[in-house]
Design an enzyme around this catalytic site. Structure first.
Site, PDB file in Angstrom:
ATOM      1  N   ARG A  21      42.631   3.989  38.617  1.00  0.00           N
ATOM      2  CA  ARG A  21      44.017   3.945  39.088  1.00  0.00           C
ATOM      3  C   ARG A  21      44.170   3.121  40.355  1.00  0.00           C
ATOM      4  O   ARG A  21      45.084   2.300  40.459  1.00  0.00           O
ATOM      5  CB  ARG A  21      44.558   5.361  39.302  1.00  0.00           C
ATOM      6  CG  ARG A  21      44.710   6.149  38.002  1.00  0.00           C
ATOM      7  CD  ARG A  21      45.083   7.587  38.276  1.00  0.00           C
ATOM      8  NE  ARG A  21      44.024   8.202  39.083  1.00  0.00           N
ATOM      9  CZ  ARG A  21      44.168   9.284  39.823  1.00  0.00           C
ATOM     10  NH1 ARG A  21      45.337   9.900  39.880  1.00  0.00           N
ATOM     11  NH2 ARG A  21      43.173   9.779  40.510  1.00  0.00           N
ATOM     12  N   ASN A  39      46.577   9.527  35.648  1.00  0.00           N
ATOM     13  CA  ASN A  39      45.653  10.162  34.709  1.00  0.00           C
ATOM     14  C   ASN A  39      46.453  11.083  33.799  1.00  0.00           C
ATOM     15  O   ASN A  39      47.476  11.636  34.217  1.00  0.00           O
ATOM     16  CB  ASN A  39      44.613  11.003  35.449  1.00  0.00           C
ATOM     17  CG  ASN A  39      43.536  10.167  36.101  1.00  0.00           C
ATOM     18  OD1 ASN A  39      43.307   9.018  35.732  1.00  0.00           O
ATOM     19  ND2 ASN A  39      42.868  10.744  37.083  1.00  0.00           N
TER      20      ASN A  39
END
Length: 96
Positions: A21, A39
């Site tokens: 990320r 996520n």
């Protein structure tokens, strides 16, 4: 200048716990992409990316590789409606 496009990406593989990320946010910022990445409970990473067609193509290509510790097995890309209002940057969103 053409209007921005939006794409939803679902990235599968070893993509959680490997800085995916944060690295995606850095890549998006370099490419001028706006949106978010998070996520998901099933172990994938999901992103909403808005930008020009060329920038989106570059971002999708980056997503196929990811950061060094990631092992991406699949990136599913689909068209998405433009968010209103458009994001002002690219953020790491809370987990889904």
């Amino acid at each position: 200048m053409s209007p921005p496009l939006a794409r939803r990406l679902v990235i599968t593989g070893t993509v959680q716990g490997v800085w995916y990320r944060a690295s995606a946010a850095e890549a998006a910022a370099r490419l001028g992409i706006r949106g978010w990445v998070r996520n998901t409970a099933d172990g994938t990473v999901e992103a909403l990316a808005t930008g020009t067609e060329l920038a989106l193509e570059s971002f999708v290509a980056w997503c196929h590789q990811g950061p060094p510790k990631a092992k991406v097995t699949r990136v599913t890309v689909s068209e998405a409606p433009l968010p209103d209002p458009l994001p002002t940057g690219f953020t790491i969103a809370p987990d889904a």
